[in-house]
Structures are given as C-alpha cells and as structure tokens.
Design an enzyme around this catalytic site. Structure first.
Site, PDB file in Angstrom:
ATOM      1  N   CYS A 247      16.114  80.663  68.474  1.00 24.19           N
ATOM      2  CA  CYS A 247      14.678  80.843  68.707  1.00 24.19           C
ATOM      3  C   CYS A 247      14.425  82.006  69.669  1.00 24.19           C
ATOM      4  CB  CYS A 247      14.085  79.541  69.262  1.00 24.19           C
ATOM      5  SG  CYS A 247      12.323  79.648  69.581  1.00 24.19           S
ATOM      6  N   CYS A 250      11.515  81.726  72.064  1.00 23.44           N
ATOM      7  CA  CYS A 250      11.758  80.801  73.172  1.00 23.44           C
ATOM      8  C   CYS A 250      12.681  81.408  74.220  1.00 23.44           C
ATOM      9  CB  CYS A 250      12.410  79.530  72.649  1.00 23.44           C
ATOM     10  SG  CYS A 250      11.785  78.954  71.088  1.00 23.44           S
ATOM     11  N   ASP A 251      13.749  82.029  73.775  1.00 25.62           N
ATOM     12  CA  ASP A 251      14.829  82.366  74.712  1.00 25.62           C
ATOM     13  C   ASP A 251      14.997  83.854  74.981  1.00 25.62           C
ATOM     14  OD1 ASP A 251      15.333  79.679  74.791  1.00 25.62           O
ATOM     15  OD2 ASP A 251      16.912  79.723  73.285  1.00 25.62           O
TER      16      ASP A 251
HETATM   17  C1  LIG Z   1      17.097  76.208  71.021  1.00 21.66           C
HETATM   18  C2  LIG Z   1      15.611  76.077  70.797  1.00 21.66           C
HETATM   19  C3  LIG Z   1      14.744  76.426  71.807  1.00 21.66           C
HETATM   20  C4  LIG Z   1      13.387  76.304  71.617  1.00 21.66           C
HETATM   21  N1  LIG Z   1      12.551  76.657  72.649  1.00 21.66           N
HETATM   22  C5  LIG Z   1      11.217  76.576  72.477  1.00 21.66           C
HETATM   23  C6  LIG Z   1      10.331  76.958  73.535  1.00 21.66           C
HETATM   24  O1  LIG Z   1      10.760  77.387  74.619  1.00 21.66           O
HETATM   25  N2  LIG Z   1       9.003  76.858  73.296  1.00 21.66           N
HETATM   26  C7  LIG Z   1       8.479  76.429  72.101  1.00 21.66           C
HETATM   27  O2  LIG Z   1       7.265  76.339  71.969  1.00 21.66           O
HETATM   28  N3  LIG Z   1       9.297  76.063  71.094  1.00 21.66           N
HETATM   29  C8  LIG Z   1      10.649  76.143  71.248  1.00 21.66           C
HETATM   30  N4  LIG Z   1      11.482  75.805  70.213  1.00 21.66           N
HETATM   31  C9  LIG Z   1      10.888  75.330  68.955  1.00 21.66           C
HETATM   32  C10 LIG Z   1      10.471  73.849  69.131  1.00 21.66           C
HETATM   33  O3  LIG Z   1      11.558  73.140  69.677  1.00 21.66           O
HETATM   34  C11 LIG Z   1      10.050  73.229  67.816  1.00 21.66           C
HETATM   35  O4  LIG Z   1       9.003  73.971  67.253  1.00 21.66           O
HETATM   36  C12 LIG Z   1       9.576  71.785  68.029  1.00 21.66           C
HETATM   37  O5  LIG Z   1      10.598  71.046  68.662  1.00 21.66           O
HETATM   38  C13 LIG Z   1       9.208  71.119  66.723  1.00 21.66           C
HETATM   39  O6  LIG Z   1       8.935  69.771  66.999  1.00 21.66           O
HETATM   40  P1  LIG Z   1       8.934  68.670  65.848  1.00 21.66           P
HETATM   41  O7  LIG Z   1       8.602  67.395  66.539  1.00 21.66           O
HETATM   42  O8  LIG Z   1       8.087  69.110  64.720  1.00 21.66           O
HETATM   43  O9  LIG Z   1      10.407  68.641  65.274  1.00 21.66           O
HETATM   44  P2  LIG Z   1      11.857  68.442  65.969  1.00 21.66           P
HETATM   45  O10 LIG Z   1      11.872  68.872  67.388  1.00 21.66           O
HETATM   46  O11 LIG Z   1      12.780  69.120  65.014  1.00 21.66           O
HETATM   47  O12 LIG Z   1      12.089  66.884  65.920  1.00 21.66           O
HETATM   48  C14 LIG Z   1      12.351  66.241  64.719  1.00 21.66           C
HETATM   49  C15 LIG Z   1      12.655  64.779  64.998  1.00 21.66           C
HETATM   50  O13 LIG Z   1      12.756  64.107  63.752  1.00 21.66           O
HETATM   51  C16 LIG Z   1      13.918  63.287  63.752  1.00 21.66           C
HETATM   52  N5  LIG Z   1      14.368  63.075  62.379  1.00 21.66           N
HETATM   53  C17 LIG Z   1      14.892  63.955  61.490  1.00 21.66           C
HETATM   54  N6  LIG Z   1      15.226  63.330  60.355  1.00 21.66           N
HETATM   55  C18 LIG Z   1      14.899  62.006  60.523  1.00 21.66           C
HETATM   56  C19 LIG Z   1      15.032  60.842  59.731  1.00 21.66           C
HETATM   57  N7  LIG Z   1      15.576  60.881  58.511  1.00 21.66           N
HETATM   58  N8  LIG Z   1      14.615  59.657  60.241  1.00 21.66           N
HETATM   59  C20 LIG Z   1      14.055  59.592  61.478  1.00 21.66           C
HETATM   60  N9  LIG Z   1      13.905  60.666  62.268  1.00 21.66           N
HETATM   61  C21 LIG Z   1      14.336  61.852  61.805  1.00 21.66           C
HETATM   62  C22 LIG Z   1      14.908  64.052  64.609  1.00 21.66           C
HETATM   63  O14 LIG Z   1      15.925  63.192  65.080  1.00 21.66           O
HETATM   64  C23 LIG Z   1      13.975  64.529  65.713  1.00 21.66           C
HETATM   65  O15 LIG Z   1      13.813  63.511  66.669  1.00 21.66           O
HETATM   66  C24 LIG Z   1      12.859  75.875  70.378  1.00 21.66           C
HETATM   67  C25 LIG Z   1      13.721  75.515  69.358  1.00 21.66           C
HETATM   68  C26 LIG Z   1      15.083  75.607  69.560  1.00 21.66           C
HETATM   69  C27 LIG Z   1      16.031  75.185  68.456  1.00 21.66           C
END
Ligand SMILES: Cc1cc2nc3c(=O)[nH]c(=O)nc-3n(C[C@H](O)[C@H](O)[C@H](O)COP(=O)(O)OP(=O)(O)OC[C@H]3O[C@@H](n4cnc5c(N)ncnc54)[C@H](O)[C@@H]3O)c2cc1C
Length: 457
Positions: A247, A250-251
């Site tokens: 990302c 982010c970083d």
């Molecule tokens: C290294 C890194 C750094 C980042 N830094 C930033 C930052 O500084 N600022 C920023 O705004 N964004 C950042 N991002 C992006 C941000 O993390 C994502 O946009 C955000 O986390 C998305 O949230 P979400 O809840 O949609 O999905 P996710 O965070 O992907 O969460 C998905 C969830 O669904 C669960 N899941 C998946 N499949 C199943 C299943 N079959 N059954 C039940 N549960 C399931 C997973 O276990 C998880 O808990 C970063 C991403 C990464 C990888």
C-alpha cells in the site's frame, strides 16, 4: 488440573503476526505461556532449536508439538483441526448453533464499523473474524491518515479500539471463518419454527463456518475485504511491513528520500509509482512484460515522470528476492530480466540475467483478490474479479446487493479507493441499510401475524 493442553507461544516485539496468534487463542479462552524472545538470546536459541531451525516468530506449540508460525496456525484453524488439538472441537452436525438477526463477515475496519452501528441499533450482530482477525490494517504499525489521530495510530491499536467499541454496544465477536452462505429453500428443516417459516422469502440465510458450526441469520453484511496479492518469494514474509508494503498511499511517506521499487504493470502500479515520486529519490517500476496493462491515462502520467527523471521503467523484469532485516528495513532486491518477457519462466535461458539492485522500499502492486468465495452459493452479483456489486449511487440502500438481506461494505466492494476511512464509511452505511431492512421485515412479520390472528377469529 485443567484438561486444556499446554499452549506455548514464542513472540517478539513489534510483530503483528505474534499479536494475531495471541488474539486467536484469547478469542478461544485458551490460556498460553508467552516467551518474548526479543533481547533474550537464550530463549531465542531455544525457539530455533524447538522450531527445527526456523528463525521467525511467532512459533506455536501445543503439548510440545510444533504447530508453526501464524500461517500454519491459521491454516489449522480454517480446517477446524486447531480446535481438535485443543480439545474444544464442536461435533454437532448441521445443527443450528443459533439464529441471529444480523451476521457480519469480517472484523476489518468495515466490519467493525458496521458492528458498532448495528450494536447501537439493537440488531445484536454476530461478527465473524475470518482468517485475518482485525483485517489488513493490523499489518501496519503506523496509520497516519485516519482522521482524529494527529500523531498517527498503530493499525492493531485502532482495530482493538474499534473491537472494544463494538463490544460495548453489544456486538459478539466470534473466531471462525465462514465457509458458505446459502439461501434456504422452503421446506428446509432449518426453517421450521424459525423466522421466515411459511413465507416465500429466502430468509433466514444458512451460514456455515469452516469448523462445521451452522448459524441462521435474517441479514448478512459482507465486509470480508480483499487480500493484496503477494509473490511468495524469499524475504517477503519477513520484511512485509518493514520496507516491503502492498500500500503505497499508506506507507510511501515513511521512506522519504529512498530509491523505491514498484512491482506491477496495471493501473494500481502506475498510480502508486506516480504517487511515490512525492517521496522517493527515484521510483523504479519492474514489470514482467514489455507492455503495460494500465490505461493510457496512467501510462501517460508515468511517462511524464520518466521524462522528469523521477521514474525509471524496468520492463521484462521480475522481483525474485527481497533482502534486509526487520531492524534495518529493505537493503536491496534481486531481479531477473529477459527481453522475451516473463523471466521467471525462463530461468534456464542463458539470456536471463539475474542481478542485485539497491532500493530502500518495495511496493507490490499486483492486484487484490476479493474474499467472496463463501458467497457463491447465494448467487449474489459479483464482477468478473469477484468483487461484490452493490447499488451505490445516492440516497439510501447504497450497500444493498441484488439479494435482499445481503449487504456489502469495504474493500470487498470497493476495488478503487481501498482505504481504512472509506471502508469505515461503507461499514456504517451497510449497518444503516441492514437496520432499515430488518425493521421492514419485522413490520411485515407483525402485519402477517395480525392478519393470521384476525382470520382465526
Ligand atoms: C500493509 C497495509 C497498510 C495499510 N495502511 C493503510 C493506511 O495507513 N491508511 C488507510 O487508510 N488504509 C491502509 N491500508 C488499506 C486498509 O487497510 C484497507 O482499505 C481496509 O483495511 C479495508 O477494510 P475492510 O474491513 O474492508 O477489509 P479488511 O481489512 O481486508 O478485513 C476483512 C476482514 O474479513 C475477514 N474475512 C475474510 N474472509 C472471511 C470469511 N470467509 N469469513 C469471515 N470473515 C472473513 C478477514 O478475516 C478480515 O477480518 C493498508 C493496507 C495494507 C495491506
């Protein structure tokens, strides 16, 4: 004496996967002994010896049996074998554990925000953690762009705060992975006496976890995110979060003044490379083919930066190893190049050249895979890549899918913005949309019951 097997976890400081391993056992109410090897040479040597020479943390042992690191532990969790080893496996077959008004898939930012809102709306949400409890944000130690934290905040800390907030409002968080969601056929024994019985709708949904537990639910919010694709090359696991990232937004700012490598050839890679020129000395793009997949718009922008001397393109080149340490970050990478393209497929070709290259940070921009396989049985609409399709647009109902009662939020829908704050926004919308849906259901059910009672009179 407790019947619980002895669980031991070797951990070290600043290790997100160690925290995940501990959270997993905490969520199962399993006691464990933690050995933090940071600064403890003796423990470190002990861990290496017991873990067959591996030098990574965490290392998990159950009754002296080496389970392995986080990947091994979560793989066992997925198949239910971890619970069997811990003596807590649930043998009930196809029996509904519980009916819930609302199940939320995922405890990332979208799922937890939805849980806070749904808890406050008295919808009693059950939130299933999935194989990455806390979601992608737990992989970063510094979130600098989430509103309200001028000094920045650690990803795991932000997620834990949200979990606490969700629990305070009545959300139940459960460790487990959803294996499948199905719309129940009329006549199913699961419908007998349950909500939806005798009606022609497809509620409740049947939600089965990989450990065999079955729930029913009137509504489901899919907040299961998307996983950034990685390469599976040496150095990747160890340096992810330590100079290797998926990302750039982010970083990127953490590596100001460094030379940076972006891997990929699509829109995301071009966008990230352009963005990184704000911080980098020079941005290098490594792409395995001659032609980029990206749209002309992005290619033109990259070419402008190439002319300005901010970006250099390395075509027909692939990354095969990242070198460095968690203490000092990325030091250099190993690349392979062959003018015919796809050099890793041509490692035996004498024209394939392997070389080391100095960079201070590496960004993988090779796409994301949405976590939607478990929804396939519902027939819910997805795009070609598996992202959930929601109504979008203005006004209410933006997070509705084409299956009434299934809502989508966060990165599992949004392949474009993919930010914590946008995921949180969609999570709140999904909970509000689900609340409206559940209220409509209740009203319809009460009206149906009143009608039936009047007919009986
Ligand atoms: C290294 C890194 C750094 C980042 N830094 C930033 C930052 O500084 N600022 C920023 O705004 N964004 C950042 N991002 C992006 C941000 O993390 C994502 O946009 C955000 O986390 C998305 O949230 P979400 O809840 O949609 O999905 P996710 O965070 O992907 O969460 C998905 C969830 O669904 C669960 N899941 C998946 N499949 C199943 C299943 N079959 N059954 C039940 N549960 C399931 C997973 O276990 C998880 O808990 C970063 C991403 C990464 C990888």
């Amino acid at each position: 004496m407790s019947d619980q097997p002895r669980v031991e976890i070797y951990t070290k400081a600043d290790c997100p996967y160690c925290e995940k391993a501990k959270d997993l056992f905490d969520s199962k109410d399993i006691d464990y002994v933690e050995y933090n090897v940071t600064g403890d040479e003796e423990r470190f040597e002990e861990m290496i010896e017991r873990a067959d020479g591996r030098k990574t943390a965490p290392e998990v042992f159950i009754d002296d049996e080496l389970i392995g690191g986080w990947d091994d532990t979560s793989a066992l969790e997925e198949t239910g074998e971890l619970d069997a080893k811990l003596g807590i496996a649930d043998d009930t077959e196809d029996e509904v554990v519980e009916h819930r008004k609302l199940i939320i898939a995922g405890t990332g930012i979208a799922g937890l925000t939805a849980a806070i809102y749904a808890g406050r709306a008295n919808n009693d949400p059950l939130v299933i953690e999935g194989d990455e409890p806390g979601g992608q944000l737990t992989l970063t130690t510094d979130v600098a762009n989430y509103p309200g934290f001028p000094e920045g905040i650690g990803g795991p800390e932000l997620v834990n705060n949200m979990k606490e907030q969700a629990k305070q409002f009545g959300a139940d968080l459960k460790n487990g992975i959803i294996d499948s969601v199905e719309r129940l056929e009329q006549g199913s024994p699961l419908l007998e006496n349950g909500p939806g019985a005798g009606t022609d709708d497809t509620r409740p949904f049947r939600v089965e976890l990989t450990n065999g537990d079955v729930y029913t639910a009137d509504a489901l919010i899919a907040a299961s995110g998307a996983s950034a694709r990685t390469l599976g090359i040496p150095g990747e696991d160890e340096l992810m979060g330590y100079g290797l990232s998926t990302c750039a937004t982010c970083d990127g700012a953490f590596f100001r003044g460094e030379d940076m490598l972006v891997v990929g050839g699509g829109d995301a890679a071009m966008e990230e490379a352009t963005f990184l020129t704000k911080f980098a000395d020079t941005v290098y793009i490594a792409h395995r083919r001659e032609e980029f997949r990206a749209e002309d718009y992005w290619i033109d922008r990259v070419e402008e930066k190439v002319e300005d001397g901010d970006i250099e393109i390395m075509k027909n080149t692939e990354l095969v190893e990242v070198h460095g340490s968690q203490e000092a970050g990325v030091d250099h990478v190993t690349l392979v190049r062959n003018e015919k393209g796809h050099p890793t497929d041509r490692l035996d070709d004498p024209e394939t050249e392997e070389f080391d290259f100095d960079v201070g940070a590496v960004f993988l921009a090779i796409g994301h895979t949405p976590n939607t396989e478990y929804l396939e049985g519902t027939g819910v609409k997805m795009d070609d890549e598996g992202y959930l399709r929601t109504m979008g647009g203005a006004g209410g109902g933006q997070t509705e899918t084409d299956v009434p009662g299934i809502f989508g939020a966060g990165d599992v829908v949004d392949y474009h913005y993919q930010q914590a704050v946008t995921a949180a926004g969609m999570g709140s919308k999904a909970a509000l949309d689900a609340d409206e849906y559940l209220e409509d259901l209740e009203r319809a059910q009460s009206a149906g019951e009143a009608e039936a009672a009047a007919a009986d009179d």
